[in-house]
Design a protein around this motif. Structure first.
Motif, PDB file in Angstrom:
ATOM      1  N   SER A   6       1.485   3.591   0.925  1.00 23.13           N
ATOM      2  CA  SER A   6       2.664   3.827   1.784  1.00 23.13           C
ATOM      3  C   SER A   6       3.445   4.837   0.872  1.00 23.13           C
ATOM      4  CB  SER A   6       3.508   2.481   1.640  1.00 23.13           C
ATOM      5  OG  SER A   6       3.701   2.121   0.224  1.00 23.13           O
ATOM      6  N   GLY A   7       2.964   5.210  -0.398  1.00 19.67           N
ATOM      7  CA  GLY A   7       3.604   6.104  -1.154  1.00 19.67           C
ATOM      8  C   GLY A   7       5.004   5.606  -1.989  1.00 19.67           C
ATOM      9  N   GLU A   8       4.926   4.271  -1.887  1.00 21.70           N
ATOM     10  CA  GLU A   8       6.075   3.309  -2.783  1.00 21.70           C
ATOM     11  C   GLU A   8       5.691   3.712  -4.354  1.00 21.70           C
ATOM     12  OE1 GLU A   8       7.197  -0.223  -0.692  1.00 21.70           O
ATOM     13  OE2 GLU A   8       6.285   0.881   0.818  1.00 21.70           O
ATOM     14  N   LEU A   9       4.332   3.464  -4.503  1.00 22.55           N
ATOM     15  CA  LEU A   9       3.921   3.375  -6.047  1.00 22.55           C
ATOM     16  C   LEU A   9       3.398   4.933  -6.350  1.00 22.55           C
ATOM     17  CD1 LEU A   9       2.083   0.036  -6.395  1.00 22.55           C
ATOM     18  CD2 LEU A   9       4.230   0.764  -7.492  1.00 22.55           C
ATOM     19  N   ILE A  10       3.610   5.654  -7.230  1.00 22.28           N
ATOM     20  CA  ILE A  10       3.040   6.651  -7.730  1.00 22.28           C
ATOM     21  C   ILE A  10       2.086   6.433  -9.029  1.00 22.28           C
ATOM     22  CG2 ILE A  10       3.547   9.111  -8.795  1.00 22.28           C
ATOM     23  CD1 ILE A  10       6.626   8.628  -7.791  1.00 22.28           C
ATOM     24  N   THR A  11       0.932   7.390  -8.914  1.00 25.86           N
ATOM     25  CA  THR A  11      -0.047   7.165  -9.681  1.00 25.86           C
ATOM     26  C   THR A  11      -0.408   8.240 -10.381  1.00 25.86           C
ATOM     27  OG1 THR A  11      -1.639   7.512  -7.976  1.00 25.86           O
ATOM     28  CG2 THR A  11      -1.278   5.243  -8.129  1.00 25.86           C
TER      29      THR A  11
END
Ligand SMILES: Cc1cc2nc3c(=O)[nH]c(=O)nc-3n(C[C@H](O)[C@H](O)[C@H](O)COP(=O)(O)OP(=O)(O)OC[C@H]3O[C@@H](n4cnc5c(N)ncnc54)[C@H](O)[C@@H]3O)c2cc1C
Length: 271
Positions: A6-11
């Motif tokens: 969902s793009g809420e966590l950046i990796t």
């Protein structure tokens, strides 16, 4: 996974260290098992999203006495004690992306954060680097195509000696060469994407796409700057920014030289 999709966590993925890049198996960051945790010590550098990442996949040596076979992947979360971020590095280009140093000092990471199988980290990376390299190649060809568009517009508007820059035979030849090479790159890229979708893309094909398309982008952007004249050196023109951004393309994700090593090692006589 849901947060990543969902793009809420950046990796981020952290392989490179201050003393090693291409020679990944010589990495020194260690992760030594202590009960239900690994204790991680070492440093990484040049890590894309290093500052903003919530989760960092860190390549470590779970068996420092081994090279490839000693490597594993650990997911280290923002806020884990002993995990510090260093400088957001000052780069020639790609200014909208952060690139950082990461430090691990007796950083305790639960064994449940092991990604894949212990000792298989190098294999896991190799399995996925082909896709990453193909995506760099796709970005390179798209950026080359855009540079050509800007340059076609500019050379048709700008005049010298009473005619558009595009009307000079030299300009036409350079533009024709770029248009031809971009078409050729797109055809090869499409073939690689089809192979990727069919789970048939080889490491060697991805390496071919990566080095050739990024070297093409570098050549194209350089020619486009030349056709813009002095304005091509002014950062208010997008072609100047493209010039700053392109230089890294043949270095990260595996350098052109390493791509040629991968391809060269696989070549055998046909009979
Ligand atoms: C903007 C940016 C973003 C990056 N993002 C990431 C990231 O997210 N994660 C990450 O882990 N890394 C990242 N990197 C690191 C990048 O992948 C490395 O810089 C790259 O792999 C090269 O490693 P190196 O810089 O140590 O160069 P070196 O390995 O020291 O190489 C120096 C030169 O020697 C050549 N060379 C090395 N070995 C050979 C050989 N066997 N044969 C011939 N020539 C050779 C290389 O091709 C190169 O020209 C990033 C780098 C930059 C600049």
């Amino acid at each position: 996974m849901p947060g990543i999709c969902s793009g809420e966590l950046i990796t981020a993925i952290a392989m490179t260290e201050p003393a090693i890049g291409s020679d990944l198996a010589s990495m020194a960051t260690s992760a030594i098992r202590d009960g239900d945790h690994y204790v991680v010590n070492g440093a990484k550098t040049f890590i894309t999203n290093g500052i903003n990442a919530d989760l960092v996949i860190v390549a470590v040596k779970t068996d420092p006495s081994e090279r490839h076979k000693g490597m594993s992947l650990l997911v280290i979360e923002r806020g884990t004690e002993g995990f510090e971020r260093g400088r957001n590095l000052n780069k020639v280009g790609l200014h909208s992306q952060d690139t950082a140093e990461l430090f691990f000092n007796d950083c305790r990471v639960p064994v449940t954060n092991l990604l894949g199988t212990e000792g298989m980290g190098f294999i896991h990376l190799v399995e996925n680097l082909a896709q990453e390299r193909l995506s760099i190649a796709a970005g390179a060809v798209a950026a080359a195509r855009q540079a050509l568009r800007w340059t076609l517009e500019y050379t048709h508007e700008r005049t010298a000696f009473g005619q558009p820059i595009a009307a000079f035979q030299n300009s036409r030849f350079v533009l024709a060469e770029m248009a031809t090479e971009i078409e050729i790159a797109e055809v090869f890229l499409d073939r690689c994407v089809e192979a990727l979708c069919a789970v048939e893309l080889t490491v060697e094909e991805a390496a071919m796409a990566k080095w050739w398309c990024t070297e093409l982008q570098k050549r194209v952007v350089d020619h486009c700057v030349q056709l813009h004249g002095g304005y091509g050196f002014m950062l208010e023109y997008p072609i100047a920014r493209a010039y700053c951004d392109v230089r890294i393309q043949t270095i990260y994700g595996g350098t052109t030289e390493i791509m040629k090593e991968i391809i060269g090692r696989s070549l055998r006589p046909e009979s």
